[in-house]
Design an enzyme around this catalytic site. Sequence first.
Site, PDB file in Angstrom:
ATOM      1  N   CYS A 103      -2.828  -0.979   7.456  1.00  0.00           N
ATOM      2  CA  CYS A 103      -1.922   0.171   7.420  1.00  0.00           C
ATOM      3  C   CYS A 103      -2.061   1.017   8.681  1.00  0.00           C
ATOM      4  O   CYS A 103      -1.077   1.594   9.162  1.00  0.00           O
ATOM      5  CB  CYS A 103      -2.193   1.024   6.180  1.00  0.00           C
ATOM      6  SG  CYS A 103      -1.568   0.299   4.656  1.00  0.00           S
ATOM      7  N   GLU A 145       0.814   3.798   1.910  1.00  0.00           N
ATOM      8  CA  GLU A 145       1.279   4.127   3.259  1.00  0.00           C
ATOM      9  C   GLU A 145       2.473   3.254   3.654  1.00  0.00           C
ATOM     10  O   GLU A 145       3.434   3.737   4.275  1.00  0.00           O
ATOM     11  CB  GLU A 145       0.147   3.946   4.274  1.00  0.00           C
ATOM     12  CG  GLU A 145      -1.095   4.780   3.980  1.00  0.00           C
ATOM     13  CD  GLU A 145      -2.132   4.031   3.163  1.00  0.00           C
ATOM     14  OE1 GLU A 145      -3.322   4.187   3.442  1.00  0.00           O
ATOM     15  OE2 GLU A 145      -1.739   3.264   2.233  1.00  0.00           O
ATOM     16  N   HIS A 182       0.831  -1.195   0.000  1.00  0.00           N
ATOM     17  CA  HIS A 182       0.000   0.000   0.000  1.00  0.00           C
ATOM     18  C   HIS A 182       0.870   1.250   0.000  1.00  0.00           C
ATOM     19  O   HIS A 182       2.050   1.226   0.377  1.00  0.00           O
ATOM     20  CB  HIS A 182      -0.942  -0.010   1.201  1.00  0.00           C
ATOM     21  CG  HIS A 182      -2.034  -1.031   1.089  1.00  0.00           C
ATOM     22  ND1 HIS A 182      -3.142  -1.056   1.905  1.00  0.00           N
ATOM     23  CD2 HIS A 182      -2.177  -2.085   0.234  1.00  0.00           C
ATOM     24  CE1 HIS A 182      -3.924  -2.066   1.561  1.00  0.00           C
ATOM     25  NE2 HIS A 182      -3.357  -2.705   0.557  1.00  0.00           N
ATOM     26  N   CYS A 219      -6.297   1.632   5.290  1.00  0.00           N
ATOM     27  CA  CYS A 219      -7.015   0.424   5.668  1.00  0.00           C
ATOM     28  C   CYS A 219      -6.619   0.031   7.100  1.00  0.00           C
ATOM     29  O   CYS A 219      -5.734   0.640   7.706  1.00  0.00           O
ATOM     30  CB  CYS A 219      -6.700  -0.711   4.696  1.00  0.00           C
ATOM     31  SG  CYS A 219      -4.993  -1.316   4.804  1.00  0.00           S
TER      32      CYS A 219
END
Length: 355
Positions: free
Chosen positions: A305, A277, A275, A302
């Site tokens: 994360c 992040e 992701h 999410c």
Amino acid sequence: MLIGLCGGICSGKQTIADYLVLHHSFTQLHLRQELTNGDSLKDLDISVERSEVTKTGSRGRSLVNGTNAKSAETFTFHTADDLLDFVTKKWQGFWVTTDVHSEEILDKLDRRPFFILVSVDAPIHVRWKRFQDRLHGTSKDIPTLEEFVLQSDDHLYSADGGLLPLISRATIKLLNTSSDLAHFYARLSGVNLLNNDRLRPTWDQYFMQLASLGAQRSNCMKRRVGCVIVEDKRVISTGYNGTPRGLKNCADGGCPRCNDGQGSGVGLGTCLCLHAEENALLEAGRGRIRKGTILYCDTCPCLTCSIKIAQVGISEVVYSQGYSMDGETADVFKQAGVRLRQFIPPANGMIHLER
């Protein structure tokens, strides 16, 4: 602030200028430079753009909010450079012009930090009726609908001076279908044309735009996401989502889960994509993240994360778009003492004034 207005015949440019003059103490500036060069309105007479709140003096100059012909001359310039020289020395004032006639003029205006371009448009049948109403009772011949459409098309789409390239560059694009002046002014008030955040982005806007730009590099088939980590208004790291270094890009079939089109939050344990992040956190490293560090992400993190964000010590997370796990993410951040807030920028792009 200098607001430039452009648009089609009888779209409402002058009405907006009058609104700014009457309700927000703007002064209208006029530019004589090449007024008829490539301008198909010369046969229709551009003066029909004046709205019902505009009065015309004996010498044919528009008189707005009591402005007389002499003062109108004071604010008429022969070139865009002359106009810019004037406004630059008085940039804290409020100025508006409807005389953005070419990309050459727009290029000069657009370099200045106090300028913003606003376009206005309306359906052809609405503009045709306005045109008829404004010529009614005058000595001018009213052209047929076909003549009006041809002139309108030439005004907008001509390869030699058409306004479509200018309209496409406008920061705000207003759709004006109103037939009631008071209602139109009320809707304009809601747009808040005087918002300086459109001229110079706030820090939130600036970093969120960087995150959105980073998202354009994403190779994930499911969703583009970009992220920026900031400390003391300085970028520490950036990230976007996609498969790890050395693996085939997700968009090229590198992640079976994403390419199978599974739903949001489904099969995450088999997903090979990092992701945005995660990539930003890995790039920054734990040692570079201190108290006060802010993570900007164009999509709410999410749950997975959010746990990692809390672990490395991020103090605040700012996002623009929601995700399917916003509630769970918010709970994690609340427990971890991480501030979470959504950033909503001022409205830009197409704005329908009837909505």
